[in-house]
Design an enzyme around this catalytic site. Structure first.
Site, short mmCIF file in Angstrom:
data_model
loop_
_atom_site.label_atom_id
_atom_site.label_comp_id
_atom_site.label_asym_id
_atom_site.label_seq_id
_atom_site.Cartn_x
_atom_site.Cartn_y
_atom_site.Cartn_z
NE ARG A 10 -3.80 0.04 2.08
CZ ARG A 10 -4.59 0.39 3.10
NH1 ARG A 10 -4.72 -0.43 4.14
NH2 ARG A 10 -5.23 1.53 3.09
CD GLN B 84 -14.32 6.35 7.13
OE1 GLN B 84 -14.66 5.23 7.46
NE2 GLN B 84 -15.01 7.07 6.27
CG ASP C 123 -4.51 8.76 0.65
OD1 ASP C 123 -4.58 9.99 0.91
OD2 ASP C 123 -5.49 8.13 0.21
CG HIS D 131 -9.75 4.42 10.03
ND1 HIS D 131 -10.65 4.09 9.05
CD2 HIS D 131 -10.46 4.43 11.20
CE1 HIS D 131 -11.85 3.90 9.60
NE2 HIS D 131 -11.76 4.11 10.89
CB CYS E 233 7.48 1.05 19.50
SG CYS E 233 7.97 -0.38 20.47
P1 OAD Z 1 -15.19 1.47 1.03
O1 OAD Z 1 -14.33 0.73 0.07
O2 OAD Z 1 -16.02 0.68 1.96
O3 OAD Z 1 -16.17 2.44 0.24
C1 OAD Z 1 -15.70 3.29 -0.75
C2 OAD Z 1 -16.84 4.15 -1.22
O4 OAD Z 1 -16.32 5.05 -2.19
C3 OAD Z 1 -17.99 3.40 -1.89
O5 OAD Z 1 -19.20 3.80 -1.31
C4 OAD Z 1 -17.92 3.85 -3.35
O6 OAD Z 1 -19.20 4.00 -3.93
C5 OAD Z 1 -17.26 5.20 -3.22
N1 OAD Z 1 -16.53 5.66 -4.43
C6 OAD Z 1 -15.89 4.93 -5.38
N2 OAD Z 1 -15.33 5.75 -6.30
C7 OAD Z 1 -15.62 7.02 -5.91
C8 OAD Z 1 -15.32 8.31 -6.43
N3 OAD Z 1 -14.61 8.49 -7.56
N4 OAD Z 1 -15.78 9.40 -5.77
C9 OAD Z 1 -16.50 9.25 -4.63
N5 OAD Z 1 -16.81 8.06 -4.10
C10 OAD Z 1 -16.37 6.96 -4.72
O7 OAD Z 1 -14.24 2.50 1.80
P2 OAD Z 1 -14.48 3.30 3.16
O8 OAD Z 1 -15.92 3.56 3.38
O9 OAD Z 1 -13.56 4.44 3.18
O10 OAD Z 1 -10.44 0.98 7.51
O11 OAD Z 1 -14.00 2.23 4.23
C11 OAD Z 1 -13.96 2.58 5.57
C12 OAD Z 1 -12.85 1.83 6.26
O12 OAD Z 1 -12.96 0.43 5.99
C13 OAD Z 1 -11.46 2.18 5.74
O13 OAD Z 1 -10.93 3.32 6.33
C14 OAD Z 1 -10.66 0.97 6.08
C15 OAD Z 1 -11.65 -0.08 5.65
O14 OAD Z 1 -11.52 -1.32 6.22
C16 OAD Z 1 -9.37 0.39 8.03
O15 OAD Z 1 -8.54 -0.23 7.38
C17 OAD Z 1 -9.27 0.56 9.50
#
Ligand code: OAD
Length: 233
Positions: free
Chosen positions: A62, A94, A97, A112, A120
């Protein structure tokens, strides 16, 4: 265009969708990271105890992907918004990057954690900048205290960072906007319900999130197109 009064405080919650147009994969969509990796193998305290090399292999991959990525118009629009609103904007991401910072945002809360920081797993030495790749056969890096150096990431089963600051900002906001997050991971998924009745609530993304019923407005489309238009930036 969104109208923001001179006293409004705005809370913006970003998810993986904000960085999707920069080439960083999301987690749950087609090609998402959790379609190819099991959370319990690479992103949990148990995984770290069982196989820290596999965990580092995942975060090193990543780091490589994120270091090649550049901010997109959504990141730039949010950086411009910060220049206008100053501390009336609370930007909570969340994402791990650093594309918001690369776009010019100065005050980003990474609930996150941060991909380019390590810490550590044993002592209380503060997290430090670290862009190294720890891929096998490299040994797991060690802290002078003897502990192992781990990614500065909130794994499943751990408590997100800065929650006190986050809830204080939620208490104060008049506008809540979530961008590019599927609305399934807690506690972030419940922020919109937390501000119900107090704030105008908007969602920006190409599809409805799981918690869509808690939003008063949904602006469907990619963040890089919708955000600059919605914010007039
Ligand atoms: P998800 O992968 O669950 O959701 C990503 C969202 O982005 C989806 O609802 C898509 O529809 C949307 N999407 C895709 N392309 C897009 C674009 N060009 N513009 C706007 N939206 C778009 O990711 P998160 O909701 O961020 O945590 O996930 C939350 C957490 O789950 C992350 O921070 C991570 C993960 O497990 C940890 O690792 C602790």
């Amino acid at each position: 265009m969104l109208s923001i009064s001179p006293t409004d405080r705005m809370f913006i919650l970003c998810g993986a969708g904000v960085s999707a147009e920069s080439g960083i994969p999301t987690f749950r969509g087609v090609g998402g990271l959790w379609r190819n990796y099991r959370i319990e193998d690479v992103a949990s305290p148990d995984a770290w105890r069982r196989d820290p090399r596999l965990v580092w292999e995942f975060y090193s991959m990543r780091r490589k992907v994120a270091s090649a990525a550049k901010p997109n118009p959504a990141h730039f629009a949010l950086a411009k918004l910060e220049r206008i609103l100053g501390d009336r904007l609370f930007l909570c991401t969340q994402n791990v990057d650093n594309l918001h910072e690369q776009a010019g945002s100065k005050r980003v809360i990474h609930m996150h954690g941060e991909l380019f920081k390590s810490r550590c797993d044993t002592c209380h030495r503060p997290p430090f900048d670290d862009a190294n790749l720890y891929e096998p056969p490299t040994e797991i890096p060690r802290c002078p205290c003897g502990g192992q150096i781990r990614p500065h990431i909130c794994w499943f089963g751990e408590v997100p960072f800065a929650l006190n600051q986050i809830y204080a900002a939620l208490d104060d906001c008049a506008i809540f906007m979530a961008v590019g997050t599927s609305g399934v991971v807690e506690p972030a998924a419940s922020f919109v319900a937390y501000v119900h009745g107090q704030a105008r609530t908007l969602y920006v993304g190409p599809e409805h999130p799981a918690n869509v019923s808690s939003f008063t407005e949904c602006h469907l489309g990619n963040a890089g197109e919708v955000l600059p238009r919605l914010l007039g930036l």
